[in-house]
Design a protein around this motif. Structure first.
Motif, short mmCIF file in Angstrom:
data_model
loop_
_atom_site.label_atom_id
_atom_site.label_comp_id
_atom_site.label_asym_id
_atom_site.label_seq_id
_atom_site.Cartn_x
_atom_site.Cartn_y
_atom_site.Cartn_z
N LEU A 289 93.14 3.63 -94.11
CA LEU A 289 92.81 4.88 -93.56
C LEU A 289 91.98 5.72 -94.61
O LEU A 289 91.50 7.03 -94.14
CB LEU A 289 94.17 5.66 -93.38
N TYR A 290 91.58 5.26 -95.69
CA TYR A 290 90.76 5.93 -96.59
C TYR A 290 89.15 5.48 -96.83
O TYR A 290 88.69 5.98 -97.82
CB TYR A 290 91.51 5.87 -97.84
N ASP A 291 88.94 4.65 -95.76
CA ASP A 291 87.29 4.21 -95.80
C ASP A 291 86.48 5.01 -95.34
O ASP A 291 86.82 5.90 -94.30
CB ASP A 291 87.38 2.75 -95.01
N LEU A 292 85.23 5.05 -95.48
CA LEU A 292 84.05 5.41 -95.00
C LEU A 292 83.83 5.23 -93.56
O LEU A 292 84.06 3.99 -93.14
CB LEU A 292 83.03 5.66 -95.70
N GLY A 293 83.32 6.08 -92.67
CA GLY A 293 82.88 5.62 -91.25
C GLY A 293 81.58 6.60 -91.08
O GLY A 293 81.21 7.45 -91.74
N SER B 81 93.89 -2.31 -91.19
CA SER B 81 95.21 -1.84 -90.78
C SER B 81 95.98 -1.99 -92.43
O SER B 81 97.17 -2.41 -92.41
CB SER B 81 96.16 -2.04 -89.79
N SER B 82 95.55 -1.56 -93.58
CA SER B 82 96.00 -1.99 -94.65
C SER B 82 96.31 -0.47 -95.43
O SER B 82 95.54 0.54 -95.28
CB SER B 82 95.47 -2.69 -95.64
N GLU C 70 102.80 0.94 -87.13
CA GLU C 70 102.24 1.89 -86.09
C GLU C 70 102.70 3.18 -86.68
O GLU C 70 101.93 4.32 -86.62
CB GLU C 70 102.88 1.71 -84.60
N GLU C 71 103.83 3.45 -87.07
CA GLU C 71 104.39 4.66 -87.62
C GLU C 71 103.67 5.36 -88.87
O GLU C 71 103.65 6.51 -89.15
CB GLU C 71 105.74 4.62 -87.93
N GLU C 72 103.07 4.38 -89.79
CA GLU C 72 102.43 4.77 -90.91
C GLU C 72 100.82 5.03 -90.40
O GLU C 72 99.96 5.33 -91.55
CB GLU C 72 102.44 3.74 -91.90
#
Length: 355
Positions: free
Chosen positions: A68-72, A108-109, A121-123
């Motif tokens: 969730l901390y990657d660039l896009g 999804s890591s 999913e909750e995370e």
């Protein structure tokens, strides 16, 4: 002039020297948006004299991320945030490329500081998608259907258009290190029986089609680069080999790719006994000699004499440096001085080099 500091031209793009900052994930973004960390991280290497800066792998879609901390670069807010970073790099006389990427079944890591564990999913996690449902490490992906495969190509094209809007000089497609394209072309993962699995031609199809689609929407003057997996470093009969890479490199060149950087690994651990300075250079050299495409080399290249000798002997066209540039952002300036060149030092720093 020493070979390491000879300019090089890729289509209409001239790079002032042969030193390239390799993509290195920072896991420091929110919602894929680059921030002040990325400005300083990338910008300081441009201040330090690297000819080409390549961003860390930058996702083409929310579910293309590894964490969730990657660039896009899939939306307008991300494009706007990239522009001042690109502008700053240009102000230092360097060029900048964005590395477009989809993590596929590795997605999804959790954050590296939290162990890179699969997220539920909750995370904030999702079910990662790959060529097949073959497990990848601790991840259990689902196989993409044909509609999802077509969507990936659209996402890469959209990201390429966004890269142009942000002002990037070049695009690199990340097709190595166990991520989505590698998950398709290596039989260690790909167990499909449709047009994207089975034969060599089918397994490389997604990458080749994506290259074709991106080449259609970028300028004929913009160079297109590919980071390619040279070998799976596995004795398995299904493993990807250097001979496969040579065959694929010829096809990519025909499709409009201008430079290939070759490295190895992604699904298996590399034997530490073979890891030494320049250990992946032979991959680049073979590709260069047998396909006549320009190449970059990676792998524990840490000093100026070593880097210059590689370029001087024409074993590679670019030196793609990772960890040494983390340790020493001013590698290019220091290398120039060591080789007896007159480096272009920012005027703000010149007092440090005057005696």
């Amino acid at each position: 002039m020493k070979a390491l500091f000879n300019p090089i031209r890729l289509r209409s793009l001239e790079i002032k020297n042969r030193i390239v900052m390799s993509p290195m994930q920072q896991y420091s973004a929110q919602d894929g948006i680059p921030n002040q960390w990325h400005l300083v991280h990338l910008g300081s290497r441009a201040v330090g004299g690297a000819g080409l800066i390549i961003t860390e792998c930058t996702s083409v879609a929310p579910k293309g991320m590894n964490t969730l901390y990657d660039l896009g670069i899939w939306n307008d807010k991300q494009v706007s945030a990239w522009k001042p970073i690109v502008d700053f790099v240009h102000q230092q006389g360097s060029k900048i490329a964005v590395q477009l990427w989809h993590a596929g079944g590795k997605g999804s890591s959790s954050h590296p500081n939290e162990g890179m564990k699969p997220l539920n999913e909750e995370e904030g996690g999702w079910v990662p998608k790959s060529s097949s449902n073959t497990p990848i490490g601790r991840h259990q992906p689902e196989a993409m259907n044909l509609e999802e495969i077509q969507r990936v190509k659209v996402d890469f094209v959209t990201a390429a258009k966004n890269a142009i809007r942000a002002g990037f000089d070049s695009i690199e497609i990340h097709a190595a290190h166990g991520y989505l394209f590698h998950q398709f072309y290596s039989e260690l993962i790909n167990q499909r029986t449709d047009q994207y699995g089975g034969s060599f031609e089918n397994r490389i199809r997604l990458l080749v089609e994506t290259v074709e689609e991106i080449r259609k929407v970028i300028s004929s003057e913009m160079p297109l680069l590919v980071r390619l997996l040279a070998t799976d470093y596995s004795d398995d009969a299904k493993a990807w080999t250097l001979d496969n890479s040579l065959q694929l490199s010829k096809i990519l060149k025909e499709k409009g790719v201008d430079l290939i950087t070759a490295s190895g690994g992604g699904f298996v651990n590399v034997d530490s006994a073979i890891v030494k300075p320049g250990y992946q250079l032979p991959f680049a050299t073979r590709i260069k000699e047998e396909t006549e495409i320009k190449v970059g080399t990676v792998g524990m290249i840490t000093d100026a004499l070593q880097a210059n000798a590689i370029i001087e002997s024409q074993q590679s066209d670019l030196i793609v440096i990772a960890r040494e540039l983390l340790r020493n952002p001013y590698f290019a300036i220091n290398a120039a001085m060591e080789l007896g060149e007159n480096p272009a030092i920012p005027w703000q720093y010149k007092r440090a080099y005057q005696h």
